[in-house]
Design a protein around this motif. Structure first.
Motif, PDB file in Angstrom:
ATOM      1  N   PRO A 315     106.502 101.935  26.978  1.00  0.00           N
ATOM      2  CA  PRO A 315     107.451 101.202  26.130  1.00  0.00           C
ATOM      3  C   PRO A 315     107.035  99.757  25.897  1.00  0.00           C
ATOM      4  N   PRO A 316     107.002  99.311  24.629  1.00  0.00           N
ATOM      5  CA  PRO A 316     106.648  97.911  24.342  1.00  0.00           C
ATOM      6  C   PRO A 316     107.542  96.915  25.067  1.00  0.00           C
ATOM      7  N   SER A 317     108.808  97.322  25.311  1.00  0.00           N
ATOM      8  CA  SER A 317     109.753  96.411  25.963  1.00  0.00           C
ATOM      9  C   SER A 317     109.305  96.026  27.375  1.00  0.00           C
ATOM     10  N   GLN A 318     108.450  96.847  27.991  1.00  0.00           N
ATOM     11  CA  GLN A 318     107.972  96.529  29.339  1.00  0.00           C
ATOM     12  C   GLN A 318     106.910  95.433  29.332  1.00  0.00           C
ATOM     13  N   ASN A 319     106.342  95.170  28.158  1.00  0.00           N
ATOM     14  CA  ASN A 319     105.392  94.053  28.005  1.00  0.00           C
ATOM     15  C   ASN A 319     104.277  94.103  29.053  1.00  0.00           C
ATOM     16  N   ILE A 320     103.764  95.280  29.313  1.00  0.00           N
ATOM     17  CA  ILE A 320     102.779  95.455  30.379  1.00  0.00           C
ATOM     18  C   ILE A 320     101.476  94.698  30.129  1.00  0.00           C
ATOM     19  N   PRO A 321     100.920  94.702  28.896  1.00  0.00           N
ATOM     20  CA  PRO A 321      99.655  93.971  28.693  1.00  0.00           C
ATOM     21  C   PRO A 321      99.740  92.506  29.108  1.00  0.00           C
ATOM     22  N   GLN A 322     100.860  91.841  28.765  1.00  0.00           N
ATOM     23  CA  GLN A 322     101.007  90.432  29.132  1.00  0.00           C
ATOM     24  C   GLN A 322     101.283  90.271  30.627  1.00  0.00           C
ATOM     25  N   ARG A 323     102.068  91.168  31.185  1.00  0.00           N
ATOM     26  CA  ARG A 323     102.395  91.071  32.601  1.00  0.00           C
ATOM     27  C   ARG A 323     101.157  91.287  33.469  1.00  0.00           C
ATOM     28  N   MET A 324     100.220  92.079  32.973  1.00  0.00           N
ATOM     29  CA  MET A 324      98.992  92.330  33.728  1.00  0.00           C
ATOM     30  C   MET A 324      98.166  91.060  33.914  1.00  0.00           C
ATOM     31  N   GLN A 325      98.342  90.103  33.026  1.00  0.00           N
ATOM     32  CA  GLN A 325      97.526  88.893  33.098  1.00  0.00           C
ATOM     33  C   GLN A 325      97.921  87.977  34.261  1.00  0.00           C
ATOM     34  N   THR A 326      99.108  88.195  34.818  1.00  0.00           N
ATOM     35  CA  THR A 326      99.609  87.269  35.839  1.00  0.00           C
ATOM     36  C   THR A 326      99.778  87.894  37.224  1.00  0.00           C
ATOM     37  N   VAL A 327      99.674  89.212  37.327  1.00  0.00           N
ATOM     38  CA  VAL A 327      99.886  89.852  38.629  1.00  0.00           C
ATOM     39  C   VAL A 327      98.581  89.902  39.414  1.00  0.00           C
ATOM     40  N   PRO A 328      98.651  90.049  40.729  1.00  0.00           N
ATOM     41  CA  PRO A 328      97.436  90.137  41.548  1.00  0.00           C
ATOM     42  C   PRO A 328      96.591  91.356  41.184  1.00  0.00           C
ATOM     43  N   ASP A 329      95.290  91.237  41.358  1.00  0.00           N
ATOM     44  CA  ASP A 329      94.390  92.353  41.063  1.00  0.00           C
ATOM     45  C   ASP A 329      94.732  93.590  41.882  1.00  0.00           C
ATOM     46  N   SER A 330      95.266  93.390  43.073  1.00  0.00           N
ATOM     47  CA  SER A 330      95.605  94.535  43.933  1.00  0.00           C
ATOM     48  C   SER A 330      96.654  95.426  43.270  1.00  0.00           C
ATOM     49  N   LEU A 331      97.613  94.815  42.573  1.00  0.00           N
ATOM     50  CA  LEU A 331      98.633  95.606  41.878  1.00  0.00           C
ATOM     51  C   LEU A 331      98.034  96.352  40.697  1.00  0.00           C
ATOM     52  N   ILE A 332      97.118  95.706  39.991  1.00  0.00           N
ATOM     53  CA  ILE A 332      96.471  96.376  38.866  1.00  0.00           C
ATOM     54  C   ILE A 332      95.619  97.542  39.370  1.00  0.00           C
ATOM     55  N   ASN A 333      94.953  97.355  40.496  1.00  0.00           N
ATOM     56  CA  ASN A 333      94.156  98.442  41.078  1.00  0.00           C
ATOM     57  C   ASN A 333      95.048  99.624  41.457  1.00  0.00           C
ATOM     58  N   ASN A 334      96.242  99.327  41.983  1.00  0.00           N
ATOM     59  CA  ASN A 334      97.189 100.405  42.297  1.00  0.00           C
ATOM     60  C   ASN A 334      97.626 101.130  41.024  1.00  0.00           C
ATOM     61  N   PHE A 335      97.837 100.352  39.968  1.00  0.00           N
ATOM     62  CA  PHE A 335      98.217 100.911  38.672  1.00  0.00           C
ATOM     63  C   PHE A 335      97.105 101.842  38.166  1.00  0.00           C
ATOM     64  N   LEU A 336      95.868 101.388  38.251  1.00  0.00           N
ATOM     65  CA  LEU A 336      94.733 102.196  37.801  1.00  0.00           C
ATOM     66  C   LEU A 336      94.580 103.450  38.664  1.00  0.00           C
ATOM     67  N   HIS A 337      94.838 103.303  39.952  1.00  0.00           N
ATOM     68  CA  HIS A 337      94.785 104.459  40.855  1.00  0.00           C
ATOM     69  C   HIS A 337      95.805 105.506  40.411  1.00  0.00           C
ATOM     70  N   GLY A 338      97.005 105.035  40.040  1.00  0.00           N
ATOM     71  CA  GLY A 338      98.035 105.966  39.575  1.00  0.00           C
ATOM     72  C   GLY A 338      97.654 106.654  38.280  1.00  0.00           C
ATOM     73  N   LEU A 339      97.045 105.919  37.348  1.00  0.00           N
ATOM     74  CA  LEU A 339      96.614 106.526  36.088  1.00  0.00           C
ATOM     75  C   LEU A 339      95.490 107.526  36.325  1.00  0.00           C
ATOM     76  N   ALA A 340      94.616 107.220  37.262  1.00  0.00           N
ATOM     77  CA  ALA A 340      93.572 108.183  37.608  1.00  0.00           C
ATOM     78  C   ALA A 340      94.194 109.456  38.168  1.00  0.00           C
ATOM     79  N   GLY A 341      95.296 109.292  38.921  1.00  0.00           N
ATOM     80  CA  GLY A 341      96.021 110.454  39.427  1.00  0.00           C
ATOM     81  C   GLY A 341      96.589 111.301  38.296  1.00  0.00           C
ATOM     82  N   GLN A 342      97.046 110.631  37.234  1.00  0.00           N
ATOM     83  CA  GLN A 342      97.518 111.363  36.059  1.00  0.00           C
ATOM     84  C   GLN A 342      96.372 112.171  35.455  1.00  0.00           C
ATOM     85  N   GLU A 343      95.180 111.572  35.420  1.00  0.00           N
ATOM     86  CA  GLU A 343      94.015 112.269  34.886  1.00  0.00           C
ATOM     87  C   GLU A 343      93.675 113.492  35.737  1.00  0.00           C
ATOM     88  N   VAL A 344      93.830 113.354  37.038  1.00  0.00           N
ATOM     89  CA  VAL A 344      93.573 114.488  37.933  1.00  0.00           C
ATOM     90  C   VAL A 344      94.520 115.647  37.608  1.00  0.00           C
TER      91      VAL A 344
END
Length: 493
Positions: A315-344
Motif C-alpha cells: 500500500p502506498p499509504s505505508q510509504n515504505i520506500p521513504q521509510r527504508m531510508q531512515t531505518v537501520p540496515d538490520s531491519l531492512i535485512n530482516n525485511f529482505l529475509h522475509g521477502l526471500a521467504g515469500q519467494e521460497v
C-alpha cells in the motif's frame, strides 16, 4: 494460512514512485524533464504546473517526480490508443501483473498448507487439556488508582477479598457487573471470551492455566489491580471456544511449518543488500529488470527486480520506500529475509502447479481490459473514436492523444480534475512497451524554477494586499489619534 495481499488489482492506486536514471539518459538535455514516445515535458512546463498550482502541493523533488511520472503514464496510455494497441496480449499482461499472480499463488499455497496442517476438531478433551494454550474465562477487576500508593493498593485488596468471599458460580456474572473495574467485560458479566494464554499479561494467563474448568481463583495481582478469575467449563465456553480454537491451533502449526521451511531454505541476505534495496526503492521503475542479487536460498534467489515487484504491491499509504531510508540496515535485512521467504513459498507453489485457475486468469484479463477502457474514457482517447474522427494519419492521432493527456494533467494541477488511478500492472505494461524517460537533472531545474514561481506569486499577493490594521506579534499598534492642539505656555505668577 493468512497471507498479506500484495496487490489488490481492483483497488490499486496511482504509481507515484520517484524515478532516477531511467531508460534514456538526459545528460545534454536538461531543458526536458520527461519524455513519453515523441512527446516532451519541458522543464518550464513542469515548473509551471508545480509552481502555479492553487493546490497545497509544495514544489519539492518528490512531488515533481510524482507529476512527471503521472504525465508519462497518461501519455503512454494515450499513445497506445493512438496506435490502436489494445494492450490485451495475455503474455504481456502476465509479465506486467507478476505481483498479482504471485499473491494468488501464495493464497493457493496457504490453502494447501492449511488443509495438510488442519488440527483435530475442538472438543471437551482439548478444552480441558488447554490444547494450544486456548482458554475461556471471566473475571472481576478491582482496579488500582493511577499512581497508587501501597496504602491504596492495600485498600483495593481488602475490598477484593471481601467480594471474593461472596462470589460463586451462580452469582459471578452479577458480581462482575456490580464490582468490576474492567468496562469492556463488566457488561458481559466479566466474560473475556476465548483467548490464547500469551495474549494476557503473564500473571493473569498463568493463573487461568492453573485453574480447572469451573474453578474460581484466589486473588490474582497484576499491574492493573486484583482479579477474581473463573475458568469456564466447556459447556459454558463451547460456542466461543469451538470457533476460536481451530484458528489459533492452525496458526501455531503454520508458524512451526514456516519456521521449518525457512530453516531448511538456508536464506542468506547478501552483504550490502540493505543499501542496494534503499536505492532501488527510490527508483522502482528503473530497477524493474535488475538481476542483482539481494538474498539467496536453496534453489533460488531474491533479485532486485523481484524486490521491486513485492514493493510495488504494498500500500502506498505505508510509504515504505521513504521509510527504508531512515531505518537501520538490520531491519531492512530482516525485511529482505522475509521477502526471500515469500519467494521460497512461491517456489513450492510452482512445484505443486498451484498457479492461477482459469477463472482467476479470466478475472485478471477482464479486470485489465476494464482499467484500460476506463483510462481511455477518462482521457477521451478511445482508439476507435480517434481512428474515426482524427484525420492525418498516425502522427495526427498521437498528437491528439498527447494533447488530451497533457490537458488532464493541467486540470489535475489546477484543481479542476481528479487524478486517474492506474494500477501497477497497467503502468508496468505501457512503460515496458513504449519508450519513456525521466531526467533527474531536468526535475531539479523544474523544482528550482517552480520555487521561483511560487515565491514571485506569494510576493505579488502580499504587495496587492491592503495594510493590515492588526499589528504583528510584538509590534506596538500605530497611534492614529490626532495630536492635541498646542497650548499657550503657562506663566509663573
Amino acid at each position: 494460512m493468512k497471507t498479506r495481499t500484495l496487490l489488490a488489482f481492483a483497488a490499486a492506486g496511482v504509481t507515484l514512485a520517484a524515478c532516477q536514471g531511467l531508460k534514456d539518459a538526459f545528460s545534454a538535455h536538461t531543458d526536458v524533464a520527461a519524455r513519453a514516445g515523441s512527446q516532451e515535458l519541458t522543464v518550464t512546463r513542469l515548473a509551471d504546473l508545480l509552481g502555479k498550482t492553487p493546490l497545497q502541493i509544495q514544489p519539492t523533488k518528490e512531488n515533481a517526480n510524482a507529476v512527471a511520472t503521472l504525465w508519462v503514464d497518461y501519455q503512454l496510455l494515450g499513445l497506445a490508443a493512438a496506435k490502436g494497441d489494445s494492450l490485451n496480449n495475455p503474455k504481456e499482461i502476465d509479465a506486467a501483473a507478476q505481483g498479482y499472480i504471485a499473491d494468488r499463488m501464495l493464497q493457493h499455497f496457504s490453502a494447501h498448507v492449511d488443509s495438510t496442517l488442519m488440527s483435530s476438531p475442538p472438543s471437551e478433551a482439548s478444552y480441558d487439556a488447554g490444547a494450544a494454550d486456548v482458554f475461556d474465562a471471566r473475571h472481576i477487576l478491582f482496579q488500582f488508582p493511577i499512581g497508587a500508593t501501597q496504602v491504596q493498593k492495600d485498600s483495593v485488596k481488602k475490598k477484593a477479598q471481601s467480594v471474593l468471599t461472596q462470589v460463586n458460580d451462580k452469582n459471578f456474572a452479577d458480581m462482575a457487573k456490580k464490582y468490576s473495574g474492567d468496562p469492556g467485560s463488566a457488561k458481559q458479566g466479566g466474560s473475556l471470551g476465548a483467548f490464547q494464554r500469551g495474549e494476557m499479561v503473564p500473571e493473569f494467563g498463568n493463573a487461568v492455566a492453573g485453574l480447572k474448568p469451573g474453578e474460581i481463583s484466589k486473588l490474582v495481582q497484576t499491574q492493573y489491580g486484583y482479579h477474581i478469575i473463573q475458568r469456564l467449563t466447556y459447556l459454558q465456553a463451547k460456542a466461543e471456544y469451538d470457533s476460536t480454537y481451530p484458528r489459533i491451533a492452525n496458526q501455531g502449526a503454520e508458524r512451526a511449518y514456516i519456521a521449518k521451511l525457512d530453516s531448511a531454505s538456508n536464506i542468506q541476505v547478501k552483504p550490502g543488500a540493505a543499501n542496494t534495496a534503499k536505492v532501488a526503492a527510490l527508483d522502482m521503475a528503473g530497477h524493474r529488470d535488475d538481476n542483482g542479487v539481494l538474498a539467496t536460498f536453496n534453489g533460488g534467489k531474491l533479485t532486485v527486480g523481484r524486490f521491486v515487484m513485492w514493493l510495488q504491491g504494498m500500500p502506498p499509504s505505508q510509504n515504505i520506500p521513504q521509510r527504508m531510508q531512515t531505518v537501520p540496515d538490520s531491519l531492512i535485512n530482516n525485511f529482505l529475509h522475509g521477502l526471500a521467504g515469500q519467494e521460497v513459498m512461491l517456489q513450492r507453489a510452482d512445484s505443486m502447479k498451484l498457479g492461477l485457475t482459469a477463472d482467476e486468469k479470466d478475472q485478471l484479463y477482464k479486470g485489465f481490459a476494464g482499467w484500460i477502457a476506463q483510462g481511455w474514457t477518462t482521457l477521451g482517447v478511445d482508439p476507435k473514436s480517434i481512428a474515426d474522427s482524427v484525420k492525418g494519419g498516425s502522427s495526427a492521432r498521437e498528437t491528439f492523444a498527447a494533447a488530451r493527456a497533457d490537458s488532464l494533467i493541467a486540470g489535475i494541477m489546477s484543481g479542476k480534475a481528479r487524478a486517474m488511478g492506474l494500477p501497477t500492472p497497467v503502468t508496468n505494461l505501457v512503460e515496458v512497451k513504449y519508450n519513456w524517460s525521466i531526467s533527474q537533472a531536468g526535475i531539479d531545474r523544474a523544482v528550482e524554477l517552480a520555487r521561483k514561481f511560487r515565491t514571485s506569486a506569494d510576493s505579488a499577493r502580499a504587495a496587492n494586499q491592503p495594510p493590515s490594521a492588526v499589528p504583528l506579534p510584538g509590534q506596538a499598534p500605530k497611534d492614529t489619534t490626532p495630536a492635541p492642539a498646542a497650548k499657550p505656555p503657562v506663566k509663573k505668577p
